[in-house]
Design a protein around this motif. Structure first.
Motif, mmCIF file in Angstrom:
data_model
loop_
_atom_site.group_PDB
_atom_site.id
_atom_site.type_symbol
_atom_site.label_atom_id
_atom_site.label_comp_id
_atom_site.label_asym_id
_atom_site.label_seq_id
_atom_site.Cartn_x
_atom_site.Cartn_y
_atom_site.Cartn_z
ATOM 1 N N SER A 54 44.005 39.075 24.078
ATOM 2 C CA SER A 54 44.897 39.510 25.141
ATOM 3 C C SER A 54 44.123 40.280 26.213
ATOM 4 O O SER A 54 44.330 40.074 27.413
ATOM 5 N N ARG A 55 43.192 41.134 25.777
ATOM 6 C CA ARG A 55 42.396 41.928 26.726
ATOM 7 C C ARG A 55 41.567 41.004 27.633
ATOM 8 O O ARG A 55 41.457 41.219 28.827
ATOM 9 N N ALA A 56 41.005 39.957 27.022
ATOM 10 C CA ALA A 56 40.187 39.011 27.788
ATOM 11 C C ALA A 56 41.065 38.251 28.792
ATOM 12 O O ALA A 56 40.670 38.037 29.943
ATOM 13 N N TYR A 57 42.262 37.872 28.356
ATOM 14 C CA TYR A 57 43.184 37.153 29.235
ATOM 15 C C TYR A 57 43.587 38.023 30.431
ATOM 16 O O TYR A 57 43.593 37.568 31.581
ATOM 17 N N LEU A 58 43.898 39.289 30.146
ATOM 18 C CA LEU A 58 44.317 40.205 31.221
ATOM 19 C C LEU A 58 43.183 40.463 32.203
ATOM 20 O O LEU A 58 43.395 40.593 33.408
ATOM 21 N N LYS A 59 41.951 40.475 31.687
ATOM 22 C CA LYS A 59 40.785 40.674 32.569
ATOM 23 C C LYS A 59 40.649 39.479 33.518
ATOM 24 O O LYS A 59 40.421 39.652 34.715
ATOM 25 N N GLU A 60 40.826 38.315 32.937
ATOM 26 C CA GLU A 60 40.779 37.084 33.735
ATOM 27 C C GLU A 60 41.835 37.115 34.849
ATOM 28 O O GLU A 60 41.600 36.689 35.969
ATOM 29 N N LYS A 61 42.990 37.647 34.497
ATOM 30 C CA LYS A 61 44.106 37.735 35.454
ATOM 31 C C LYS A 61 43.992 38.946 36.384
ATOM 32 O O LYS A 61 44.834 39.144 37.261
ATOM 33 N N ASN A 62 42.985 39.794 36.114
ATOM 34 C CA ASN A 62 42.780 41.024 36.888
ATOM 35 C C ASN A 62 43.995 41.968 36.812
ATOM 36 O O ASN A 62 44.393 42.580 37.805
ATOM 37 N N VAL A 63 44.563 42.060 35.620
ATOM 38 C CA VAL A 63 45.705 42.960 35.395
ATOM 39 C C VAL A 63 45.284 44.078 34.434
ATOM 40 O O VAL A 63 44.871 43.814 33.307
ATOM 41 N N PHE A 64 45.390 45.310 34.915
ATOM 42 C CA PHE A 64 44.968 46.487 34.150
ATOM 43 C C PHE A 64 46.151 46.974 33.317
ATOM 44 O O PHE A 64 47.154 47.438 33.855
ATOM 45 N N LEU A 65 46.032 46.854 32.007
ATOM 46 C CA LEU A 65 47.131 47.258 31.115
ATOM 47 C C LEU A 65 46.881 48.651 30.538
ATOM 48 O O LEU A 65 45.815 48.928 29.987
ATOM 49 N N ILE A 66 47.884 49.509 30.685
ATOM 50 C CA ILE A 66 47.815 50.868 30.130
ATOM 51 C C ILE A 66 48.809 50.969 28.971
ATOM 52 O O ILE A 66 49.977 50.601 29.121
ATOM 53 N N ASN A 67 48.327 51.477 27.847
ATOM 54 C CA ASN A 67 49.198 51.727 26.698
ATOM 55 C C ASN A 67 49.520 53.213 26.670
ATOM 56 O O ASN A 67 48.655 54.038 26.379
ATOM 57 N N LEU A 68 50.753 53.564 27.017
ATOM 58 C CA LEU A 68 51.161 54.971 27.105
ATOM 59 C C LEU A 68 51.915 55.363 25.838
ATOM 60 O O LEU A 68 52.955 54.783 25.516
ATOM 61 N N THR A 101 53.265 42.671 22.545
ATOM 62 C CA THR A 101 52.938 43.116 23.901
ATOM 63 C C THR A 101 52.643 41.916 24.801
ATOM 64 O O THR A 101 53.137 41.831 25.929
ATOM 65 N N ALA A 102 51.852 40.968 24.284
ATOM 66 C CA ALA A 102 51.503 39.778 25.066
ATOM 67 C C ALA A 102 52.753 38.957 25.375
ATOM 68 O O ALA A 102 52.941 38.482 26.494
ATOM 69 N N ARG A 103 53.618 38.816 24.381
ATOM 70 C CA ARG A 103 54.881 38.098 24.629
ATOM 71 C C ARG A 103 55.689 38.809 25.706
ATOM 72 O O ARG A 103 56.335 38.168 26.543
ATOM 73 N N GLY A 104 55.657 40.135 25.673
ATOM 74 C CA GLY A 104 56.393 40.946 26.660
ATOM 75 C C GLY A 104 55.886 40.717 28.067
ATOM 76 O O GLY A 104 56.673 40.461 28.983
ATOM 77 N N TYR A 105 54.558 40.765 28.252
ATOM 78 C CA TYR A 105 54.080 40.603 29.633
ATOM 79 C C TYR A 105 54.161 39.156 30.104
ATOM 80 O O TYR A 105 54.328 38.898 31.297
ATOM 81 N N MET A 106 54.076 38.189 29.184
ATOM 82 C CA MET A 106 54.250 36.797 29.597
ATOM 83 C C MET A 106 55.692 36.559 30.055
ATOM 84 O O MET A 106 55.952 35.867 31.021
ATOM 85 N N ARG A 107 56.606 37.179 29.351
ATOM 86 C CA ARG A 107 58.029 37.048 29.683
ATOM 87 C C ARG A 107 58.335 37.708 31.032
ATOM 88 O O ARG A 107 59.101 37.184 31.833
ATOM 89 N N MET A 108 57.705 38.878 31.262
ATOM 90 C CA MET A 108 57.925 39.595 32.530
ATOM 91 C C MET A 108 57.265 38.833 33.673
ATOM 92 O O MET A 108 57.808 38.762 34.768
ATOM 93 N N GLY A 109 56.080 38.238 33.393
ATOM 94 C CA GLY A 109 55.308 37.550 34.431
ATOM 95 C C GLY A 109 54.335 38.518 35.080
ATOM 96 O O GLY A 109 54.736 39.584 35.542
ATOM 97 N N ILE A 110 53.034 38.174 35.093
ATOM 98 C CA ILE A 110 52.038 39.113 35.619
ATOM 99 C C ILE A 110 51.254 38.557 36.805
ATOM 100 O O ILE A 110 50.344 39.203 37.305
ATOM 101 N N ASP A 153 52.792 45.774 18.664
ATOM 102 C CA ASP A 153 51.477 45.226 18.322
ATOM 103 C C ASP A 153 51.005 44.322 19.461
ATOM 104 O O ASP A 153 51.703 44.162 20.475
ATOM 105 N N ALA A 154 49.812 43.748 19.292
ATOM 106 C CA ALA A 154 49.208 42.970 20.381
ATOM 107 C C ALA A 154 50.043 41.740 20.726
ATOM 108 O O ALA A 154 50.234 41.410 21.901
ATOM 109 N N ASP A 155 50.561 41.075 19.711
ATOM 110 C CA ASP A 155 51.336 39.864 19.945
ATOM 111 C C ASP A 155 52.657 40.173 20.660
ATOM 112 O O ASP A 155 53.028 39.506 21.620
#
Ligand SMILES: Nc1nc2c(ncn2[C@@H]2O[C@H](COP(=O)(O)OP(=O)(O)O)[C@@H](O)[C@H]2O)c(=O)[nH]1
Ligand SMILES: [Mg+2]
Length: 221
Positions: free
Chosen positions: A22-36, A100-109, A96-98
């Protein structure tokens, strides 16, 4: 003879693999994810609101509000005019990672620069699950006490940045900032610490400056 199989280790190892993907995918997309992360009521949503207001002219921000079952925080964030999705964990105490990834894919990044996950409020389970974020930020509020690093060491070990929130209440509570920082740095020498009040805005500039710098450095890397 029989075997003792540590099933939990298997779960976190699988999660770590998903998190790296997921981290590699977000880097490719240039989206900075913060876990608060932080306890219920430490001020995650209040801090998020002020942080979004400080960043939203510079970055396109999306928020994932994770909760066991409610949507009060998503409504608060929605009022700011940023993209938001409410994620229900259905009783689970962490993301968890999965999930979270489902969440941002659903939201659209595709139209976002920064995504912030407000994790489920507690200092235990979220510490164990890497969600694939670029940075882990935790909040400890003054009323919770300066001994929390002793009680929940893992959360302090894995986080990159600690926000000591509600410093406007310092006169009422016996919170020793120096002692807290000493305890934290013993567990995690690299932890960035900012004392602030999300209510009054005191101390907020230093946190925002740090965050902007982290985002820019990550984008260049
Ligand atoms: N005095 C004070 N109260 C705060 C501060 N930040 C948050 N709160 C209050 O703490 C309560 C919980 O805040 P909230 O952001 O909902 O916490 P969350 O559960 O971690 O998202 C609310 O009543 C907030 O108004 C602060 O810096 N100082
Ligand atoms: Mg909240």
């Amino acid at each position: 003879m029989y075997e003792i199989y540590e099933t939990k280790e298997r779960i976190t190892a699988d999660n770590d693999k998903e998190a790296e993907k997921s981290r590699a995918y977000l880097k490719e997309k240039n989206v900075f994810l913060i876990n608060l992360m932080g306890s219920p009521g430490c001020g995650k949503t209040t801090t998020l609101v002020r942080t979004i207001n400080a960043l939203k002219d510079q970055y396109r921000i999306g928020v994932m509000e994770a909760d066991v079952d409610s949507d009060v925080d998503a409504e608060t964030i929605h009022q700011l005019g940023v993209k938001v999705i409410q994620l229900h964990s259905g009783g689970l105490c962490h993301m968890d990672a999965d999930m979270t990834a489902r969440g941002y894919m659903r939201m659209g990044i595709d139209d976002l620069d920064v995504v912030i996950l407000e994790n489920i409020g507690n200092l235990v389970c979220p510490a164990e699950f890497d969600v694939g974020a670029a940075k882990k930020v935790m909040i400890l509020s003054v009323p919770e006490g300066d001994d929390k690093p002793l009680k929940y060491p893992l959360m302090f070990e894995v986080s990159d940045c600690l926000l000591i929130n509600k410093i406007d209440t310092k006169a009422i509570f016996d919170f020793n900032e120096d002692l807290c920082a000493e305890r934290v740095h013993k567990l995690n020498p690299d932890m960035e610490i900012f004392a602030l009040s999300s209510k009054t805005g005191e101390g907020f500039d230093a946190w925002i400056e740090w965050l902007k710098q982290e985002i820019e450095e990550w984008r260049k890397a």
